[in-house]
Design a protein around this motif. Structure first.
Motif, PDB file in Angstrom:
ATOM      1  N   SER A 182       1.704   0.400   1.077  1.00 14.44           N
ATOM      2  CA  SER A 182       1.208  -0.545   2.063  1.00 14.44           C
ATOM      3  C   SER A 182      -0.241  -0.905   1.732  1.00 14.44           C
ATOM      4  O   SER A 182      -0.842  -0.341   0.806  1.00 14.44           O
ATOM      5  CB  SER A 182       1.300   0.056   3.464  1.00 14.44           C
ATOM      6  N   CYS A 183      -0.817  -1.837   2.506  1.00 18.08           N
ATOM      7  CA  CYS A 183      -2.196  -2.267   2.241  1.00 18.08           C
ATOM      8  C   CYS A 183      -3.173  -1.102   2.346  1.00 18.08           C
ATOM      9  O   CYS A 183      -4.025  -0.913   1.465  1.00 18.08           O
ATOM     10  CB  CYS A 183      -2.591  -3.372   3.224  1.00 18.08           C
ATOM     11  N   VAL A 184      -3.058  -0.329   3.418  1.00 14.84           N
ATOM     12  CA  VAL A 184      -4.019   0.767   3.606  1.00 14.84           C
ATOM     13  C   VAL A 184      -3.848   1.823   2.528  1.00 14.84           C
ATOM     14  O   VAL A 184      -4.843   2.424   2.076  1.00 14.84           O
ATOM     15  CB  VAL A 184      -3.862   1.384   5.019  1.00 14.84           C
ATOM     16  N   GLU A 185      -2.634   2.057   2.062  1.00  7.73           N
ATOM     17  CA  GLU A 185      -2.417   3.026   0.986  1.00  7.73           C
ATOM     18  C   GLU A 185      -3.021   2.535  -0.328  1.00  7.73           C
ATOM     19  O   GLU A 185      -3.593   3.318  -1.090  1.00  7.73           O
ATOM     20  CB  GLU A 185      -0.920   3.288   0.823  1.00  7.73           C
ATOM     21  N   ALA A 186      -2.897   1.236  -0.594  1.00  3.28           N
ATOM     22  CA  ALA A 186      -3.480   0.674  -1.813  1.00  3.28           C
ATOM     23  C   ALA A 186      -5.002   0.773  -1.772  1.00  3.28           C
ATOM     24  O   ALA A 186      -5.642   1.155  -2.767  1.00  3.28           O
ATOM     25  CB  ALA A 186      -3.045  -0.777  -1.972  1.00  3.28           C
ATOM     26  N   PHE A 187      -5.584   0.419  -0.624  1.00  2.00           N
ATOM     27  CA  PHE A 187      -7.040   0.559  -0.477  1.00  2.00           C
ATOM     28  C   PHE A 187      -7.464   2.013  -0.691  1.00  2.00           C
ATOM     29  O   PHE A 187      -8.410   2.301  -1.432  1.00  2.00           O
ATOM     30  CB  PHE A 187      -7.468   0.114   0.920  1.00  2.00           C
ATOM     31  N   ALA A 188      -6.776   2.942  -0.018  1.00  2.00           N
ATOM     32  CA  ALA A 188      -7.146   4.352  -0.083  1.00  2.00           C
ATOM     33  C   ALA A 188      -6.990   4.901  -1.495  1.00  2.00           C
ATOM     34  O   ALA A 188      -7.805   5.729  -1.937  1.00  2.00           O
ATOM     35  CB  ALA A 188      -6.288   5.160   0.897  1.00  2.00           C
ATOM     36  N   ALA A 189      -5.972   4.465  -2.220  1.00  2.00           N
ATOM     37  CA  ALA A 189      -5.773   4.931  -3.586  1.00  2.00           C
ATOM     38  C   ALA A 189      -6.956   4.537  -4.468  1.00  2.00           C
ATOM     39  O   ALA A 189      -7.498   5.358  -5.229  1.00  2.00           O
ATOM     40  CB  ALA A 189      -4.476   4.353  -4.152  1.00  2.00           C
ATOM     41  N   CYS A 190      -7.380   3.281  -4.372  1.00  2.00           N
ATOM     42  CA  CYS A 190      -8.535   2.827  -5.168  1.00  2.00           C
ATOM     43  C   CYS A 190      -9.793   3.603  -4.812  1.00  2.00           C
ATOM     44  O   CYS A 190     -10.540   4.039  -5.694  1.00  2.00           O
ATOM     45  CB  CYS A 190      -8.756   1.338  -4.944  1.00  2.00           C
ATOM     46  N   LEU A 191     -10.025   3.768  -3.519  1.00  5.41           N
ATOM     47  CA  LEU A 191     -11.235   4.463  -3.084  1.00  5.41           C
ATOM     48  C   LEU A 191     -11.233   5.908  -3.565  1.00  5.41           C
ATOM     49  O   LEU A 191     -12.277   6.444  -3.965  1.00  5.41           O
ATOM     50  CB  LEU A 191     -11.337   4.409  -1.560  1.00  5.41           C
TER      51      LEU A 191
END
Length: 301
Positions: A182-191
């Motif tokens: 999901s969007c939040v998972e993609a953001f969190a993975a990059c961070l």
């Protein structure tokens, strides 16, 4: 008194009355204006008391959001997304982050100078993208996995499209599926990969299942964060997948009841010393197997 005098008297009286009426009207209007000013002041003060103390303006390099309890959280990285309105708005993690103030929405044809996670990317996201993330942030494309073919990726202008490495989704829609983040998972993975774990924890904390993403991918995220380039991440990813496949194959081929005593756990029922009768039975079984094998070969010839 002549008619002219009467007329003049009446005319003068009329002027005085009009002047008095005009003065009283201006007085009433002035009072009304004062009352309106008092009302506006009271309304403004009352609203400020409800809102609490003045909040400082957001820093240019920080994204400020708040949760349902009103708690303010700041993250260092700026987040954005193109919302194609293909997903269920009740389940869309990107829209929730937007409502909480962590994400801003981009228009089609609007350029984003940071890292853009996109299926059309040719390079894997890695530590070497950290400076771009710090300077310009991260953007995602909020679309349905079922409609990738009709998604206008060419209208989302960016200089740094990137792919994410192998990760497992923890969101309720695609739980356990590789790459269906999901969007939040993609953001969190990059961070997490670039070492901004605190920002990742903040946005994941807005979802009940958020911590599951970190726990499911803890080893992978730790592995990827140690790689300096996208090529190193791809190599580490492929090696990890190969090792996991070997483990799965070994578990399939192993007998769960056939465990030797030199391991941590073993089945003592399989290690009784053989009795005389069992030895004789084993010898008979071996002779039968030899006879059967010879007979089979003879029949085939």
């Amino acid at each position: 008194m002549s008619r002219k005098g009467q007329y003049s008297h009446k005319k003068g009286h009329g002027r005085k009355g009009a002047a008095a009426f005009s003065d009283s009207t201006r007085h009433r209007r002035r009072n009304n204006d004062d009352e309106n000013d008092l009302y506006d002041t009271f309304t403004s003060d009352f609203q400020k008391s409800l809102d609490g103390p003045d909040k400082p303006e957001n820093d240019e390099d920080e994204c400020e959001g708040s949760d349902e309890d009103g708690q303010i959280n700041k993250i260092e990285c700026r987040l954005a997304m193109w919302d194609l309105e293909q997903c269920d708005p009740k389940r869309c993690t990107g829209r929730k982050l937007e409502r909480l103030g962590f994400v801003r929405t981009l228009r089609l044809q609007q350029r984003f100078n940071g890292i853009v996670l996109s299926p059309v990317g040719k390079k894997c996201f890695s530590q070497e993208d950290r400076d771009i993330v710090k300077a310009h942030g991260i953007a995602v494309i909020d679309c349905s996995w079922a409609q990738l073919g009709s998604t206008p990726f060419n209208k989302m202008k960016c200089n740094n499209p990137r792919l994410l490495p192998y990760l497992v989704a923890a969101n309720p829609v695609n739980y356990g599926r590789p790459a269906k983040l999901s969007c939040v998972e993609a953001f969190a993975a990059c961070l997490s990969i670039v070492g901004m774990d605190q920002d990742a924890d903040v946005i994941l904390s807005k979802f009940k299942w958020g911590k599951s993403f970190t726990s499911l991918n803890e080893d992978l995220l730790s592995l990827y964060s140690k790689c300096k380039t996208g090529a190193e991440i791809i190599e580490a990813q492929n090696q990890w997948i190969a090792e996991e496949q070997q483990k799965m194959e070994s578990r399939k081929n192993s007998d769960p009841f056939d465990i030797s005593d030199d391991r941590d756990h073993y089945n003592p029922n399989r290690d009784f010393p053989p009795s005389d009768s069992s030895e004789s039975e084993d010898e008979e079984d071996e002779s039968d197997m030899k006879d059967g094998a010879c007979g089979g070969k003879q029949d085939d010839s």
